[in-house]
Design a protein around this motif. Structure first.
Motif, short mmCIF file in Angstrom:
data_model
loop_
_atom_site.label_atom_id
_atom_site.label_comp_id
_atom_site.label_asym_id
_atom_site.label_seq_id
_atom_site.Cartn_x
_atom_site.Cartn_y
_atom_site.Cartn_z
N PRO A 46 0.82 -1.22 0.00
CA PRO A 46 0.00 0.00 0.00
C PRO A 46 0.86 1.27 0.00
O PRO A 46 1.98 1.26 0.51
CB PRO A 46 -0.81 -0.10 1.29
N THR A 47 0.32 2.34 -0.56
CA THR A 47 1.01 3.63 -0.48
C THR A 47 0.94 4.13 0.96
O THR A 47 1.93 4.47 1.56
CB THR A 47 0.34 4.65 -1.42
N TYR A 48 -0.29 4.16 1.51
CA TYR A 48 -0.50 4.56 2.91
C TYR A 48 -1.31 3.44 3.59
O TYR A 48 -2.09 2.76 2.92
CB TYR A 48 -1.27 5.88 2.99
N SER A 49 -1.11 3.30 4.92
CA SER A 49 -1.78 2.21 5.65
C SER A 49 -3.28 2.19 5.42
O SER A 49 -3.89 1.13 5.31
CB SER A 49 -1.54 2.35 7.15
N GLY A 50 -3.88 3.38 5.37
CA GLY A 50 -5.34 3.43 5.28
C GLY A 50 -5.85 3.56 3.86
O GLY A 50 -7.02 3.88 3.66
N LEU A 78 4.00 -5.25 3.65
CA LEU A 78 4.18 -3.92 4.24
C LEU A 78 5.64 -3.46 4.23
O LEU A 78 5.94 -2.29 4.36
CB LEU A 78 3.68 -3.91 5.69
N SER A 79 6.55 -4.43 4.11
CA SER A 79 7.97 -4.09 4.18
C SER A 79 8.71 -4.70 2.99
O SER A 79 8.48 -5.85 2.67
CB SER A 79 8.55 -4.63 5.49
N PRO A 80 9.61 -3.96 2.34
CA PRO A 80 9.94 -2.56 2.61
C PRO A 80 8.76 -1.64 2.31
O PRO A 80 7.99 -1.89 1.38
CB PRO A 80 11.11 -2.28 1.67
N ALA A 81 8.65 -0.59 3.11
CA ALA A 81 7.51 0.32 2.98
C ALA A 81 7.63 1.18 1.73
O ALA A 81 8.72 1.63 1.38
CB ALA A 81 7.43 1.20 4.23
N TRP A 82 6.49 1.40 1.11
CA TRP A 82 6.42 2.16 -0.14
C TRP A 82 7.05 3.56 0.03
O TRP A 82 6.93 4.18 1.08
CB TRP A 82 4.96 2.30 -0.56
N THR A 83 7.71 4.01 -1.00
CA THR A 83 8.27 5.36 -1.02
C THR A 83 8.00 5.97 -2.39
O THR A 83 7.90 5.24 -3.38
CB THR A 83 9.80 5.34 -0.73
N LEU A 159 7.27 10.86 0.01
CA LEU A 159 7.24 9.97 1.17
C LEU A 159 8.48 9.09 1.10
O LEU A 159 8.67 8.35 0.14
CB LEU A 159 5.98 9.10 1.18
N LYS A 160 9.33 9.23 2.10
CA LYS A 160 10.56 8.44 2.11
C LYS A 160 10.64 7.59 3.35
O LYS A 160 10.10 7.95 4.36
CB LYS A 160 11.76 9.37 2.05
N GLU B 125 7.54 0.13 10.31
CA GLU B 125 8.22 0.77 9.18
C GLU B 125 7.22 1.58 8.34
O GLU B 125 7.48 2.72 7.97
CB GLU B 125 8.89 -0.31 8.33
N GLU B 130 4.16 7.72 8.15
CA GLU B 130 2.91 8.48 8.26
C GLU B 130 2.90 9.30 9.54
O GLU B 130 2.47 10.46 9.56
CB GLU B 130 1.72 7.51 8.26
#
Lengths: 160, 249
Positions: A46-50, A78-83, A159-160, B125, B130
């Protein structure tokens, strides 16, 4: 003959529901495509959790590939988290043409009261713009206005 | 129930209840930009809660879904801190509550990146990125209000004075934490306190605000003893599931 490269090109036709000008590949949310025994497993993040679009995107991938007679399953990671570093150059150009300013390299978000990032206007290219709000119409955007042409515009925030 | 399950619920409930609180402001923000900002933050928090409840459902191992856990518990079974269930009040109260929480959460998720539990580290992470943005937003507002007009200063100072009693609970630990800390899964909250005090004092000074000298502390949320406000939140949060059991969108 179905191979992973072909599936990647198919996925370029699945668009993001919020910003239809971007494909999910442009957006950098497709992390891997694995083909084994004629079954395809696609990993997305996902780009953002929600992000409310994730379920929709998952379904869109499955349905689009089904039309091509490919049976696919989708896994969420979820990991690595989107940037936003994963947005393709092509994707950034498409955003600009669509009227959304693509992400600029920003200083660390946790620096308080840093000078706001200069975001060129996607319409007239002026660098004389100002931030109206850190948050915008979707989780991935902030709200700006151009002081030169006066147009308000969305900024796809870094978003980094 | 095992410790890991209880531990995940604490993090998840904090996110859900604060997310629910903030979403009450949808359509009621003081200005449209803040209406959008606060509901964006609510969405991030509810998204983080979703990841956590999904993980809790696996760890719990009783065949419950994430929705079952989020929507079908009684008040005493929710283990969020008291801070997050406090009413929105005026904008100063909303911002002060958010700022205390964000200041804690940035440090908490940063420490959780090192968790030996891979799923918790992955959620941290994702969530940290956020939360830093939320923290920037609430900190900048705290300074703008504190160092603003006499009225904005007084209102946000009143909010700080009221909420300060609930801040210590963010660092509450008991046997749930102890075992998991030994295994490298949980964050040792005591280790975050110095950084939290330093960070919050710095912003308070910029905001020309001061912490109350009365050091009275209120705890209870982590063991299910809540203020009267949680019941009201749950009556709204759980309405659909109570009215139409097992309904799905």
């Amino acid at each position: 003959m179905v191979n992973e490269a072909l599936i990647w090109t198919y996925l370029e036709e699945v668009s993001d529901p919020e910003i239809p000008v971007l494909s999910i590949v442009d957006l950098g949310i497709v992390r891997s495509v694995k083909l084994a025994n004629e079954k395809v497993e696609i990993t997305i993040t996902p780009t953002y959790s929600g992000c409310p679009a994730m379920k929709h995107i998952e379904q869109a991938i499955i349905e689009f590939l089904a039309e091509k007679n490919i049976q696919a399953s989708v896994v969420l990671t979820l990991s690595p988290a989107w940037t936003t570093d994963w947005l393709t150059e092509n994707g950034k150009n498409k955003l600009r043409e669509y009227g959304i300013a693509p992400p600029e390299n920003e200083v660390d978000k946790s620096v308080l009261f840093a000078a706001p990032t200069i975001v060129p206007c996607p319409l007239c290219a002026s660098k004389d713009t100002r931030m109206i709000s850190q948050f915008g119409s979707t989780a991935c955007k902030a709200h700006y206005q151009c002081n030169a042409c006066m147009e308000p515009f969305d900024y796809f925030k870094c978003l980094k | 129930m095992n410790s890991l399950y209880k531990y995940i619920l604490r993090i998840a409930d904090d996110s859900l209840i604060l997310g629910q609180r903030l979403s009450e402001l949808c359509g009621h923000g003081p200005i449209i930009e803040e209406d959008i900002a606060l509901t964006n933050i609510a969405l991030d928090l509810i998204g983080q809660a979703t990841s956590l409840y999904e993980y809790a459902a696996i760890v719990g191992g009783e065949g419950k879904t994430a929705d079952d856990i989020a929507f079908l518990r009684f008040e005493r079974e929710y283990v969020n801190v008291l801070l997050v269930e406090q009413p929105n009040g005026d904008f100063g109260m909303t911002i002060a509550r958010q700022w205390f929480f964000d200041s804690f959460r940035v440090l908490f998720y940063d420490a959780m990146l090192e968790s030996t539990d891979q799923q918790l580290a992955a959620i941290a992470e994702k969530s940290l990125k956020e939360t830093k943005y939320h923290w920037k937003h609430s900190s900048e507002w705290l300074v703008r209000l504190g160092d603003g007009t006499d009225e904005s200063h007084d209102r946000v100072q009143t909010a700080i004075n009221y909420l300060h009693r609930y801040v210590d609970e963010l660092f509450f630990m008991d046997e749930v934490d102890t075992a998991l800390i030994t295994e490298g899964i949980a964050v040792d909250l005591a280790s975050l306190k110095v950084a939290f005090d330093a960070k919050t004092s710095e912003v308070m000074e910029m905001a020309t605000l001061s912490f109350p000298t009365n050091n009275w502390k209120q705890v209870g949320g982590r063991v299910g003893k809540h203020t009267e406000h949680l019941g009201h939140i749950l009556s709204e949060l759980q309405y659909m599931q109570r009215a139409y059991p097992n309904m799905e969108w």
